[in-house]
Structures are given as C-alpha cells and as structure tokens.
Design a protein around this motif. Structure first.
Motif, PDB file in Angstrom:
ATOM      1  N   ASP A 147       0.832  -1.197   0.000  1.00 33.97           N
ATOM      2  CA  ASP A 147       0.000   0.000   0.000  1.00 33.97           C
ATOM      3  C   ASP A 147       0.873   1.256   0.000  1.00 33.97           C
ATOM      4  O   ASP A 147       1.981   1.260   0.540  1.00 33.97           O
ATOM      5  CB  ASP A 147      -0.897  -0.004   1.239  1.00 33.97           C
ATOM      6  N   PRO A 148       0.387   2.340  -0.580  1.00 29.82           N
ATOM      7  CA  PRO A 148       1.173   3.583  -0.578  1.00 29.82           C
ATOM      8  C   PRO A 148       1.347   4.124   0.823  1.00 29.82           C
ATOM      9  O   PRO A 148       0.484   3.956   1.686  1.00 29.82           O
ATOM     10  CB  PRO A 148       0.347   4.535  -1.451  1.00 29.82           C
ATOM     11  N   ASP A 149       2.476   4.759   1.047  1.00 27.88           N
ATOM     12  CA  ASP A 149       2.792   5.325   2.356  1.00 27.88           C
ATOM     13  C   ASP A 149       3.193   6.779   2.169  1.00 27.88           C
ATOM     14  O   ASP A 149       3.858   7.130   1.190  1.00 27.88           O
ATOM     15  CB  ASP A 149       3.933   4.536   3.004  1.00 27.88           C
ATOM     16  N   SER A 150       2.801   7.624   3.109  1.00 29.64           N
ATOM     17  CA  SER A 150       3.083   9.055   2.981  1.00 29.64           C
ATOM     18  C   SER A 150       4.531   9.405   3.315  1.00 29.64           C
ATOM     19  O   SER A 150       4.996  10.486   2.947  1.00 29.64           O
ATOM     20  CB  SER A 150       2.152   9.858   3.905  1.00 29.64           C
ATOM     21  N   TYR A 151       5.243   8.511   3.996  1.00 31.83           N
ATOM     22  CA  TYR A 151       6.558   8.870   4.505  1.00 31.83           C
ATOM     23  C   TYR A 151       7.709   8.069   3.897  1.00 31.83           C
ATOM     24  O   TYR A 151       8.867   8.408   4.135  1.00 31.83           O
ATOM     25  CB  TYR A 151       6.589   8.673   6.027  1.00 31.83           C
ATOM     26  N   ALA A 152       7.407   7.018   3.154  1.00 33.04           N
ATOM     27  CA  ALA A 152       8.480   6.182   2.620  1.00 33.04           C
ATOM     28  C   ALA A 152       8.030   5.523   1.323  1.00 33.04           C
ATOM     29  O   ALA A 152       6.840   5.289   1.115  1.00 33.04           O
ATOM     30  CB  ALA A 152       8.870   5.118   3.641  1.00 33.04           C
ATOM     31  N   PRO A 153       8.991   5.207   0.435  1.00 27.72           N
ATOM     32  CA  PRO A 153       8.621   4.535  -0.817  1.00 27.72           C
ATOM     33  C   PRO A 153       8.034   3.152  -0.600  1.00 27.72           C
ATOM     34  O   PRO A 153       7.238   2.669  -1.416  1.00 27.72           O
ATOM     35  CB  PRO A 153       9.960   4.449  -1.570  1.00 27.72           C
ATOM     36  N   SER A 154       8.418   2.500   0.497  1.00 32.16           N
ATOM     37  CA  SER A 154       7.955   1.135   0.732  1.00 32.16           C
ATOM     38  C   SER A 154       7.872   0.884   2.228  1.00 32.16           C
ATOM     39  O   SER A 154       8.686   1.390   3.002  1.00 32.16           O
ATOM     40  CB  SER A 154       8.926   0.134   0.090  1.00 32.16           C
ATOM     41  N   VAL A 155       6.858   0.105   2.638  1.00 33.14           N
ATOM     42  CA  VAL A 155       6.714  -0.258   4.050  1.00 33.14           C
ATOM     43  C   VAL A 155       6.310  -1.724   4.163  1.00 33.14           C
ATOM     44  O   VAL A 155       5.761  -2.307   3.231  1.00 33.14           O
ATOM     45  CB  VAL A 155       5.670   0.620   4.778  1.00 33.14           C
ATOM     46  N   GLY A 156       6.601  -2.295   5.310  1.00 35.12           N
ATOM     47  CA  GLY A 156       6.255  -3.684   5.558  1.00 35.12           C
ATOM     48  C   GLY A 156       6.674  -4.095   6.945  1.00 35.12           C
ATOM     49  O   GLY A 156       6.733  -3.258   7.864  1.00 35.12           O
ATOM     50  N   PHE A 157       7.001  -5.374   7.092  1.00 38.99           N
ATOM     51  CA  PHE A 157       7.348  -5.899   8.407  1.00 38.99           C
ATOM     52  C   PHE A 157       8.561  -6.808   8.327  1.00 38.99           C
ATOM     53  O   PHE A 157       8.789  -7.494   7.327  1.00 38.99           O
ATOM     54  CB  PHE A 157       6.168  -6.684   8.996  1.00 38.99           C
ATOM     55  N   LEU A 158       9.330  -6.801   9.386  1.00 35.28           N
ATOM     56  CA  LEU A 158      10.468  -7.692   9.534  1.00 35.28           C
ATOM     57  C   LEU A 158      10.527  -8.148  10.981  1.00 35.28           C
ATOM     58  O   LEU A 158      10.628  -7.317  11.893  1.00 35.28           O
ATOM     59  CB  LEU A 158      11.778  -6.992   9.148  1.00 35.28           C
ATOM     60  N   ASP A 159      10.410  -9.440  11.198  1.00 38.96           N
ATOM     61  CA  ASP A 159      10.459 -10.008  12.546  1.00 38.96           C
ATOM     62  C   ASP A 159       9.462  -9.332  13.483  1.00 38.96           C
ATOM     63  O   ASP A 159       9.749  -9.114  14.661  1.00 38.96           O
ATOM     64  CB  ASP A 159      11.868  -9.902  13.123  1.00 38.96           C
ATOM     65  N   GLY A 160       8.298  -8.967  12.949  1.00 36.92           N
ATOM     66  CA  GLY A 160       7.261  -8.371  13.775  1.00 36.92           C
ATOM     67  C   GLY A 160       7.324  -6.868  13.897  1.00 36.92           C
ATOM     68  O   GLY A 160       6.396  -6.253  14.433  1.00 36.92           O
ATOM     69  N   PHE A 161       8.381  -6.245  13.393  1.00 35.67           N
ATOM     70  CA  PHE A 161       8.542  -4.793  13.519  1.00 35.67           C
ATOM     71  C   PHE A 161       8.099  -4.079  12.247  1.00 35.67           C
ATOM     72  O   PHE A 161       8.402  -4.529  11.136  1.00 35.67           O
ATOM     73  CB  PHE A 161      10.000  -4.437  13.812  1.00 35.67           C
ATOM     74  N   PRO A 162       7.406  -2.946  12.377  1.00 43.08           N
ATOM     75  CA  PRO A 162       7.050  -2.152  11.202  1.00 43.08           C
ATOM     76  C   PRO A 162       8.291  -1.457  10.648  1.00 43.08           C
ATOM     77  O   PRO A 162       9.040  -0.816  11.387  1.00 43.08           O
ATOM     78  CB  PRO A 162       6.040  -1.147  11.751  1.00 43.08           C
ATOM     79  N   VAL A 163       8.479  -1.596   9.344  1.00 41.63           N
ATOM     80  CA  VAL A 163       9.714  -1.126   8.708  1.00 41.63           C
ATOM     81  C   VAL A 163       9.382  -0.313   7.472  1.00 41.63           C
ATOM     82  O   VAL A 163       8.441  -0.623   6.737  1.00 41.63           O
ATOM     83  CB  VAL A 163      10.601  -2.335   8.313  1.00 41.63           C
TER      84      VAL A 163
END
Length: 313
Positions: A147-163
C-alpha cells in the motif's frame, strides 16, 4: 436395394440432411464457476493459523518493565539498533532503571522514563551512543504490504517490527507506530544511548522516523502506559509538584528463571497467514463493516501476540 436396408438408410440420410441444415453442435456448456470463497475476517484468519505461523518471543531479546500495576513486555530490535539494545540490556543488568520513574506523559504522543537529573551513576553501560536511525537494506527480507505510504517509498514488516525502506537509497528504518520504543536524545543526534526511553502512546508520529533511534516495541502492557496521568509541563513533562509513576525494575527475560517469565508467541510476519491477516485488515469483512477501506497503513497492522501454546514451543 434390400427392403430391410431402406429404413436404416432413410434414417441415416435424414440424419445427414438434418445435420447439414443444423448449426454445428455446440460445445457442452461449461460448468458454472465455483463461488469465490467467502473472505475471512481477522479472527478467522488467526483461528485457521498453524502452529508454525507463530514463534515464541526470544528471552534474549525481551525486556520486562515491572511497574506497580504489572509487567510491560518489550521486544527488542537488535537488527536495527544493536548498540542501543546492548546498552539497554547492560543498563538493565546494572539495575540502572530500578527506582527511577516516568518523567513525561504527553497526550497523544509519548510517555518517557529515565533519570530526570541525569546523575545516576553508570557501571559498564554508556550514557550516549552514535545514532542508529537507519541501516542498509541489504540482506533484509521485508514482508512488504504494497500500500502507498506518505513517509516512505515502501513499508512492511520484519520479525514483527514495522519497517520503512527506500530501495533507491538502499536504506531501511523502523517506524514510529503505536507501542514503539525509542531512545530519547537532545539536539545532538549522538546524545542518546538508552538511559531515557519513551513509548509511543498516540497517533503514529511518523515525522520522528530517522530522527530518533527506535530499539523495540511493546508487545504486552500498553494499557499500563497509555493511562498514565498527563504531565502539565512543556511537552508533557511532569512539574516538580507532580509525581511520575515509579519503576520497580527493568530486566532481560533471559536473566530470570523460566518460571518467572511470561510465555508469549507472536504471529510470524513472513508467512502467507500474515499476508492473509493484512488483507483481512485492509478490507474488513466483519458484519459491522459496510464499506471496505481498500487500503491499509503500516501502523494500523498490530502484530498479534498470544499466550504461548506448549505444542508450538
């Protein structure tokens, strides 16, 4: 022609004439497409999860913040802030936080604790460290949500953390979602080290991303932090006449006997089940919802945590 052949011939001729005058035989009607499976709700996705979709919290990467009202459990993010995590563990082992108190509670923002005077002595831990705002994207298998994000080109998760990540720059960083834990600092970017820690208790202040070192997230006990009385000083700091909540201790889970630990497990964020969970939150199918949002914000995807089941440990 023999009389007994004529009826058969007439039948064959009639069939041929009829066939010539008729359109080609149509193909057998295709079977009706199977009805699309009913979309699952978030509860149904979790109920259908397998034990392998979950993993126990690692005691070596889990902190227990003990308060008068109970225990706050923090998962640490050594992949993004290894030096700060190691320093906070050293502080915990020194008993640095024992007897200190919360010094700040700013509405819809953060709560913060530490030594307000900055005078408590240190043994082996450090008071300041170089900032760890971001790291290389190389080698990180981020489960991106698309999904588009207002603050970064890409977002997701790694080991449970939002990245968040910027593939062009090759950089990745943790983001300020509800419950994230960071190291307070002064104007100098290298003036924080973990002696003052804060937790986001309000709407995600993403403008802080890459301006503060994030080192963990609260996985249980947010209700003990979000209800703290708000400070009346600037930025929510407590005035001299106000008393901050005392801290009994901060300990690494691995340093406690197993019987004193809280056995929790979290949903793995690198599985198809988590992808289904994200989709169920993106387009809510519970009966109460009437208009699916069609979009999801990375900070609107709380990673599920539950009591650990013996079969999956």
């Amino acid at each position: 022609m023999k009389e007994h052949i004529r009826p058969a011939l007439r039948a064959i001729t009639a069939a041929l004439i009829l066939g010539a005058a008729s359109p080609p035989l149509a193909a057998a009607p295709a079977a009706a497409p199977a009805a699309a499976p009913k979309p699952l709700t978030t509860a149904e996705v979790l109920a259908a999860s397998a034990p392998s979709d979950w993993r126990p919290l690692d005691p070596q990467n889990t902190l227990y913040l003990e308060l008068p009202a109970g225990r706050v459990i923090i998962a640490t993010a050594a992949v993004f802030a290894p030096n700060h995590v190691a320093n906070v563990v050293a502080l915990a082992r020194e008993g640095y936080f024992d007897g200190l108190a919360f010094m700040r509670s700013q509405d819809n923002y953060v709560v913060q604790w530490g030594d307000a005077q900055g005078k408590k002595p240190l043994q082996k831990a450090l008071r300041t460290l170089p900032a760890e705002f971001e790291r290389s994207l190389r080698g990180l298998a981020i489960a991106r949500i698309g999904d588009p994000d207002s603050y970064a080109p890409s977002v997701g998760f790694l080991d449970g953390f939002p990245v968040a990540a910027d593939p062009q720059l090759g950089r990745a960083w943790l983001v300020h979602c509800y419950g994230m834990v960071g190291a307070g600092r002064d104007n100098d970017v290298d003036s924080g080290g973990g002696t003052e820690l804060y937790v986001v208790i309000g709407q995600a202040p993403r403008h802080l991303d890459r301006n503060v070192t994030l080192l963990g997230r609260v996985v249980r006990g947010m209700e003990l932090l979000s209800v703290l009385p708000r400070g009346h000083g600037a930025l929510g700091f407590y005035e001299p006449s106000e008393s901050g909540l005392p801290i009994r201790s901060l300990r690494l889970a691995a340093d406690l006997p197993e019987g004193e630990r809280t056995a929790l497990e979290e949903l793995r964020t690198d599985t198809p089940t988590f992808a289904a969970y994200v989709e169920a939150r993106r387009n809510r199918h519970e009966e109460w919802f009437k208009v699916p949002a069609g979009r999801i914000d990375v900070c609107n995807i709380p990673v599920p945590v539950r009591e650990a089941k013996a079969a999956s440990r």
